[in-house]
Design a protein around this motif. Structure first.
Motif, PDB file in Angstrom:
ATOM      1  N   LYS A 172     -22.432  42.823  54.203  1.00 42.52           N
ATOM      2  CA  LYS A 172     -23.193  41.687  54.693  1.00 42.52           C
ATOM      3  C   LYS A 172     -24.420  41.501  53.803  1.00 42.52           C
ATOM      4  O   LYS A 172     -24.984  42.473  53.309  1.00 42.52           O
ATOM      5  N   PRO A 173     -24.839  40.258  53.569  1.00 44.50           N
ATOM      6  CA  PRO A 173     -26.014  40.009  52.714  1.00 44.50           C
ATOM      7  C   PRO A 173     -27.215  40.805  53.188  1.00 44.50           C
ATOM      8  O   PRO A 173     -27.497  40.875  54.389  1.00 44.50           O
ATOM      9  N   ASN A 174     -27.917  41.431  52.255  1.00 44.80           N
ATOM     10  CA  ASN A 174     -29.103  42.198  52.590  1.00 44.80           C
ATOM     11  C   ASN A 174     -30.032  42.230  51.387  1.00 44.80           C
ATOM     12  O   ASN A 174     -29.676  41.793  50.285  1.00 44.80           O
ATOM     13  N   SER A 175     -31.219  42.777  51.594  1.00 48.94           N
ATOM     14  CA  SER A 175     -32.237  42.787  50.546  1.00 48.94           C
ATOM     15  C   SER A 175     -31.851  43.675  49.366  1.00 48.94           C
ATOM     16  O   SER A 175     -32.393  43.517  48.272  1.00 48.94           O
ATOM     17  N   ARG A 176     -30.917  44.613  49.572  1.00 49.73           N
ATOM     18  CA  ARG A 176     -30.510  45.492  48.476  1.00 49.73           C
ATOM     19  C   ARG A 176     -29.609  44.779  47.472  1.00 49.73           C
ATOM     20  O   ARG A 176     -29.437  45.244  46.351  1.00 49.73           O
ATOM     21  N   TRP A 177     -28.991  43.677  47.884  1.00 47.53           N
ATOM     22  CA  TRP A 177     -28.108  42.921  47.007  1.00 47.53           C
ATOM     23  C   TRP A 177     -28.236  41.444  47.376  1.00 47.53           C
ATOM     24  O   TRP A 177     -27.387  40.875  48.056  1.00 47.53           O
ATOM     25  N   PRO A 178     -29.298  40.777  46.902  1.00 50.39           N
ATOM     26  CA  PRO A 178     -29.593  39.406  47.325  1.00 50.39           C
ATOM     27  C   PRO A 178     -28.493  38.391  46.998  1.00 50.39           C
ATOM     28  O   PRO A 178     -28.301  37.430  47.735  1.00 50.39           O
ATOM     29  N   LEU A 179     -27.784  38.585  45.896  1.00 48.05           N
ATOM     30  CA  LEU A 179     -26.769  37.614  45.482  1.00 48.05           C
ATOM     31  C   LEU A 179     -25.359  38.052  45.851  1.00 48.05           C
ATOM     32  O   LEU A 179     -24.396  37.734  45.150  1.00 48.05           O
ATOM     33  N   LEU A 180     -25.216  38.773  46.962  1.00 44.58           N
ATOM     34  CA  LEU A 180     -23.912  39.276  47.385  1.00 44.58           C
ATOM     35  C   LEU A 180     -22.862  38.174  47.554  1.00 44.58           C
ATOM     36  O   LEU A 180     -21.725  38.350  47.117  1.00 44.58           O
TER      37      LEU A 180
END
Length: 336
Positions: A169-177
């Motif tokens: 799920k999109p999260n701050s660790r991978w902004p462009l997921l």
């Protein structure tokens, strides 16, 4: 991003000049800051530069023997707009080597724009998991041991099944997921297409039927290495693509190929290290493939001689279930 940033900049200026309410001014400034942060993240992720991932080859150090490295003969020029068709065309024209065992070495396999997307959307190590550490001293006959048995430093390799990326799920660790998922699904469509597998099976003259596929990304940290090993007998074919982060590792981080004699002379006190007969350049948009058999000996030298991690994309085809593949790979149903 740029237009939104300009819009909020103009609106904020008007609010100050028109004496807007302090709360309205605060909201305008907040929106401006959010847009500026998004712009910074996008620039960091390489959203505006689709060519920066194509790292040029570094100057050849004086102590490097170029005869050690297989070369890629020039491929007949042909401009193809479809990524799958371009990959199949390059695969058909890839040079086939036989020493010390049959393998192919790839150069410029993906269209530049698509390779840039792969490099930009390579998963950050913080969403991966460390690999299992194994003991090189317990290596037995090929049919009895895990082929990664020379992996004393396995905990310095971080990996992730590409199939598991789709469930994040999109999260701050991978902004462009969301964009990354689209890119990796496109690569899956290419690598596991009937067209690609037909070329591989024909060029390597394979007869074994693949039942399971492993598709993963890996980041090797400083100190990682894996000694000489042939891989699991359950594996039919392996393919790897290199995604370097700089040009300082071209002559160091590539995979080594070994003869049976070099394998017998490996130094188990140093994680199974041995001299290489051939070594691949760790260059942008390059890779290799070979059939796994009793003498497909290969290794990876210690990561960390230069700054930068070792990012790779790995694809394996199996004819049996194996614990070395990820659970997602074991559950994947082949179409071939």
């Amino acid at each position: 991003y740029v237009w939104r940033l300009a819009f909020f900049c103009v609106k904020t200026r008007k609010m100050w000049l028109n004496g807007a309410h302090p709360r309205t001014r605060f909201l305008g400034i907040l929106c401006f800051c959010v847009c500026l942060a998004e712009l910074t993240v996008a620039k960091t992720e390489g959203l505006f530069d689709t060519t920066s991932a194509m790292i040029k080859k570094a100057p050849v150090p004086s102590d490097v023997d170029l005869s050690l490295y297989p070369s890629c003969p020039s491929t007949p020029e042909r401009t193809i707009d479809d990524d799958l068709e371009q990959f199949v065309y390059n695969l058909e024209n890839a040079h086939f080597y036989t020493d010390p065992f049959p393998y192919m070495y790839f150069c410029d396999m993906f269209r530049p724009h698509f390779y840039a997307e792969l490099a930009q959307h390579f998963p950050p190590s913080k969403v991966m998991q460390p690999a299992v550490k194994r003991d090189a001293g317990k290596m037995k006959s090929r049919g009895q041991y895990s082929a990664a048995g020379s992996n004393n430093n396995g905990d310095k390799r971080w990996k992730m099944s590409v199939f598991d990326i789709y469930n994040l799920k999109p999260n701050s660790r991978w902004p462009l997921l969301p964009r990354a998922i689209t890119t990796w699904k496109k690569l899956e469509h290419i690598l596991f297409s009937k067209e690609v597998e037909d070329v591989l099976w024909r060029k390597f003259n394979l007869t074994r039927t693949p039942k399971f596929r492993d598709f993963r990304v890996q980041t090797d940290m400083t100190g990682y290495s894996i000694g000489v090993h042939p891989d699991s007998p359950k594996k039919i074919l392996t393919m790897m693509f290199y995604v370097p982060v700089d040009d300082q590792t071209v002559y160091d981080y590539g995979t080594c190929l070994h003869t049976n004699k070099q394998y017998q002379q490996r130094d188990l006190s140093k994680n199974g290290v041995a001299p290489c007969l051939k070594k691949f350049m760790f260059g942008s948009n390059t890779g290799y493939s070979f059939v796994v058999n009793d003498h497909s000996y290969h290794s990876v030298d210690t990561v960390g001689k230069h700054h930068g991690v070792r990012n790779t994309i790995l694809v394996n085809w199996y004819d049996q279930k194996t614990s070395s593949a990820s659970p997602a790979a074991r559950a994947f149903k082949p179409t071939r």
